[in-house]
Design a protein around this motif. Structure first.
Motif, PDB file in Angstrom:
ATOM      1  N   SER A  64       0.830  -1.213   0.000  1.00 30.06           N
ATOM      2  CA  SER A  64       0.000   0.000   0.000  1.00 30.06           C
ATOM      3  C   SER A  64       0.857   1.252   0.000  1.00 30.06           C
ATOM      4  N   ALA A  65       1.982   1.206   0.709  1.00 29.98           N
ATOM      5  CA  ALA A  65       2.857   2.369   0.743  1.00 29.98           C
ATOM      6  C   ALA A  65       3.437   2.645  -0.634  1.00 29.98           C
ATOM      7  N   ARG A  66       3.871   1.585  -1.298  1.00 29.76           N
ATOM      8  CA  ARG A  66       4.420   1.744  -2.648  1.00 29.76           C
ATOM      9  C   ARG A  66       3.353   2.260  -3.594  1.00 29.76           C
ATOM     10  N   ARG A  67       2.156   1.752  -3.425  1.00 28.71           N
ATOM     11  CA  ARG A  67       1.024   2.221  -4.243  1.00 28.71           C
ATOM     12  C   ARG A  67       0.834   3.722  -4.107  1.00 28.71           C
ATOM     13  N   ALA A  68       0.806   4.159  -2.860  1.00 30.01           N
ATOM     14  CA  ALA A  68       0.600   5.590  -2.599  1.00 30.01           C
ATOM     15  C   ALA A  68       1.733   6.412  -3.198  1.00 30.01           C
ATOM     16  N   GLN A  69       2.954   5.930  -3.032  1.00 29.69           N
ATOM     17  CA  GLN A  69       4.092   6.670  -3.552  1.00 29.69           C
ATOM     18  C   GLN A  69       4.023   6.772  -5.072  1.00 29.69           C
ATOM     19  N   LEU A  70       3.663   5.658  -5.702  1.00 22.19           N
ATOM     20  CA  LEU A  70       3.589   5.656  -7.168  1.00 22.19           C
ATOM     21  C   LEU A  70       2.527   6.631  -7.672  1.00 22.19           C
ATOM     22  N   ILE A  71       1.422   6.704  -6.957  1.00 23.98           N
ATOM     23  CA  ILE A  71       0.386   7.655  -7.362  1.00 23.98           C
ATOM     24  C   ILE A  71       0.915   9.081  -7.290  1.00 23.98           C
ATOM     25  N   ASP A  72       1.626   9.376  -6.220  1.00 23.30           N
ATOM     26  CA  ASP A  72       2.188  10.722  -6.079  1.00 23.30           C
ATOM     27  C   ASP A  72       3.167  11.039  -7.200  1.00 23.30           C
ATOM     28  N   VAL A  73       4.046  10.091  -7.455  1.00 29.47           N
ATOM     29  CA  VAL A  73       5.045  10.310  -8.498  1.00 29.47           C
ATOM     30  C   VAL A  73       4.366  10.444  -9.857  1.00 29.47           C
ATOM     31  N   ALA A  74       3.406   9.580 -10.107  1.00 29.64           N
ATOM     32  CA  ALA A  74       2.729   9.586 -11.407  1.00 29.64           C
ATOM     33  C   ALA A  74       2.028  10.921 -11.647  1.00 29.64           C
ATOM     34  N   ARG A  75       1.449  11.471 -10.597  1.00 25.23           N
ATOM     35  CA  ARG A  75       0.756  12.750 -10.754  1.00 25.23           C
ATOM     36  C   ARG A  75       1.717  13.824 -11.247  1.00 25.23           C
ATOM     37  N   VAL A 129       4.539  13.385 -12.922  1.00 24.93           N
ATOM     38  CA  VAL A 129       4.995  13.113 -14.286  1.00 24.93           C
ATOM     39  C   VAL A 129       3.886  13.392 -15.296  1.00 24.93           C
ATOM     40  N   PHE A 130       2.679  12.935 -15.011  1.00 31.03           N
ATOM     41  CA  PHE A 130       1.556  13.224 -15.914  1.00 31.03           C
ATOM     42  C   PHE A 130       1.326  14.725 -16.022  1.00 31.03           C
ATOM     43  N   ALA A 131       1.555  15.427 -14.936  1.00 34.34           N
ATOM     44  CA  ALA A 131       1.365  16.878 -14.955  1.00 34.34           C
ATOM     45  C   ALA A 131       2.374  17.538 -15.882  1.00 34.34           C
ATOM     46  N   GLU A 147       0.104  11.138 -22.952  1.00 32.67           N
ATOM     47  CA  GLU A 147       0.772  10.440 -24.048  1.00 32.67           C
ATOM     48  C   GLU A 147       2.282  10.454 -23.886  1.00 32.67           C
ATOM     49  N   ALA A 148       2.822  11.622 -23.587  1.00 33.41           N
ATOM     50  CA  ALA A 148       4.281  11.767 -23.544  1.00 33.41           C
ATOM     51  C   ALA A 148       4.873  11.195 -22.267  1.00 33.41           C
ATOM     52  N   ALA A 149       4.054  10.955 -21.270  1.00 33.56           N
ATOM     53  CA  ALA A 149       4.572  10.381 -20.033  1.00 33.56           C
ATOM     54  C   ALA A 149       4.934   8.920 -20.261  1.00 33.56           C
ATOM     55  N   SER A 150       5.977   8.470 -19.612  1.00 36.30           N
ATOM     56  CA  SER A 150       6.377   7.072 -19.761  1.00 36.30           C
ATOM     57  C   SER A 150       6.445   6.402 -18.395  1.00 36.30           C
ATOM     58  N   LEU A 151       6.051   5.153 -18.385  1.00 38.22           N
ATOM     59  CA  LEU A 151       6.153   4.402 -17.133  1.00 38.22           C
ATOM     60  C   LEU A 151       7.597   4.332 -16.687  1.00 38.22           C
ATOM     61  N   PHE A 179      -3.984  19.899 -10.802  1.00 38.02           N
ATOM     62  CA  PHE A 179      -4.673  20.798 -11.735  1.00 38.02           C
ATOM     63  C   PHE A 179      -4.122  20.642 -13.143  1.00 38.02           C
ATOM     64  N   ALA A 180      -2.802  20.543 -13.232  1.00 36.90           N
ATOM     65  CA  ALA A 180      -2.184  20.383 -14.550  1.00 36.90           C
ATOM     66  C   ALA A 180      -2.660  19.096 -15.215  1.00 36.90           C
ATOM     67  N   VAL A 181      -2.741  18.027 -14.452  1.00 36.81           N
ATOM     68  CA  VAL A 181      -3.211  16.761 -15.013  1.00 36.81           C
ATOM     69  C   VAL A 181      -4.623  16.920 -15.570  1.00 36.81           C
ATOM     70  N   LEU A 182      -5.451  17.605 -14.817  1.00 36.73           N
ATOM     71  CA  LEU A 182      -6.844  17.760 -15.253  1.00 36.73           C
ATOM     72  C   LEU A 182      -6.979  18.618 -16.505  1.00 36.73           C
TER      73      LEU A 182
END
Lengths: 206, 206
Positions: free
Chosen positions: A10-21, A23-25, A30-34, A105-108
Motif C-alpha cells: 500500500s505504501a508503494r502504491r501511494a508513492q507511485l500515485i504521487d510520483v505519477a501525478r 509526471v503526468f502533470a 501520451e508523452a509520459a512514460s512508465l 490541476f495540470a493533469v486535469l
DNA sequence: CGTGTAACTTACGTCACTGTAGGTTATCGT
DNA sequence: ACGATAACCTACAGTGACGTAAGTTACACG
C-alpha cells in the motif's frame, strides 16, 4: 550505495500515485512514460504493472483521486449561502485547489487519452462543468429561467476559472483571494457594473 | 486501381496541411503519427519530411495558420462599436470559428508539444487571451480601472467562450448566435441582471 | 534460525514510430 | 519524341516504450 528501501504494497502504491501525478502533470498522458515514473520512484517498471496493470490503470487512479477531491471542494463551497456567495465560494475553492495542488490541476487540464474511437478528446474538466450544470438547472427553474441554457452558463463559469487558473499558475502575482474576487465580480455583476476594486471574500475556515 | 495523382509541390503542401489538421485534431500532437497523415494523403512518409522537415514542422505550420485566422477574425469583430457590441461580436466570431472550423479549434484546444524543458505545456489559446489582454489594458486605463487586472478578465472571457465552444461541439443544439447572446449577456450583465431571454445580435455580413 | 511469501529485479520479445539513403517514375518544356 | 527535373517510393537502421516471464532478495513469522 543508496538504501533501496523496500516498502509495503500500500505504501508503494501511494508513492507511485504521487510520483505519477507529477509526471503526468509535466508531460501529459501520451508523452509520459512508465519508465520515468518507475525511475523517480526508485523502482523498476514491473512493479508498476503489478500494482496498476499499466499506464492507463495508473492514470485512471490519479484522475479519479483528483476529480473526487476537486468536486468535493467545489460542492462544499456551493452548499450554502446566497447565490452570489456560492459563486464566489466556488471560484475561491477552485483557485485554492489550483494553488495548493498545481500538479493535480495540470493533469486535469491536459488531454485525456482517446478512449472511445469515435469522438475526439474530452477535457476532464468537462465533467466538473456538467456537475455544476446540474446544480444550475435547479436554480434556473426556481428563478424562472430557461433550464436549457443552464449548461451554457455552467461551462462558461468553469471555463472562466480554469483559464484564469492556468494563467495564474504562471504569474502567481495577485493572491487567489483577489483573483477570485475579480472573477466572481465579473460573473455576478458583469463588465457593465464592474466595481473599481472588488471586495475580497473573508476566508473560510478549514 | 486507384489513380495515384501526382500533385505539384504547393498543391501537395496544401493538401498535407489539411490532412494534418484533421489528424492532429483527432489524436492530439503526441498521439498523432506522420504515418497516418501520409496514409490519408495517399502518400508515403518521406514526402512529408521533404515538405516540412518532420512532425514538429508540420504542426507548426498548422498552428500558425489557425492562430492567424482566429486572431484576425476576433480582431475584426472587436475593431469597432460600443464596448458591449465588441464583446458580443468577439464571442460570436469565436463561436462561428468553432462551428465552421471544428478541426482547427480542436487542434488549438489540445496540448501543444512541450518545447521548453522548463515549464509544463501551454495551451495555444493562452496566446489568444494575451492578445485580448492587450486590448483590454487600453480600455481599462481609459475607464479608470486597474490595468493589472486586465489579464484576469481577458483570460476569463477567452476561457468562457473556449469551454462553451467545446461543449457546443458535442451538443450542437442552440445556434451559435443564441449561445453567443447568452455568453455576452453573462459577460456584460452578469448573473445578477441576466435577462430571461438574451436578444440575438443581428448577423454580420460575410 | 530457518523458511515461506511478498517485494522486487533482470532479461527478453515486440511493436510503432521516426528519420534518411538511394532508386524509380511521371511529367513538363523544347 | 525525348531528356531533365520534380515528385514520389522502397528499404533500412535506430530508438524508445510497452508488456511479460522467470528468477532473486529481503523480511516476517513460527
Amino acid at each position: 550505495m543508496v538504501f533501496r528501501q523496500r516498502l509495503s504494497a500500500s505504501a508503494r502504491r501511494a508513492q507511485l500515485i504521487d510520483v505519477a501525478r507529477v509526471v503526468f502533470a509535466k508531460r501529459g498522458y501520451e508523452a509520459a512514460s512508465l519508465e520515468e515514473i518507475a525511475d523517480r520512484a526508485k523502482v523498476t517498471r514491473p512493479v508498476v504493472y503489478e500494482h496498476f496493470g499499466g499506464k492507463e490503470g495508473l492514470y485512471a487512479v490519479v484522475i479519479d483521486r483528483e476529480m473526487e477531491y476537486l468536486v468535493r471542494r467545489i460542492a462544499e463551497a456551493m452548499a450554502s449561502g446566497t447565490p452570489r456567495e456560492r459563486i464566489e465560494g466556488a471560484a475561491l475553492a477552485f483557485l485554492t485547489y489550483v494553488k495548493d495542488h498545481p500538479d493535480g490541476f495540470a493533469v486535469l487540464t491536459h488531454d485525456a487519452p482517446a478512449t472511445t474511437a469515435g469522438g475526439g478528446m474530452s477535457s476532464l474538466l468537462n465533467d466538473v462543468a456538467e456537475r455544476v450544470g446540474d446544480v444550475f438547472i435547479a436554480s434556473f427553474k426556481a428563478a424562472g429561467y430557461d433550464p436549457k441554457a443552464a449548461p451554457i452558463y455552467a461551462h462558461a463559469l468553469v471555463g472562466m476559472v480554469t483559464f484564469v487558473g492556468q494563467w495564474w499558475t504562471d504569474t502567481r502575482k495577485p493572491s487567489v483571494e483577489e483573483v477570485a474576487a475579480h472573477i466572481s465580480a465579473l460573473a455576478w455583476m458583469g463588465l457593465r457594473h464592474l466595481p473599481k476594486k472588488p471586495a475580497k471574500l473573508t476566508a473560510k475556515k478549514a
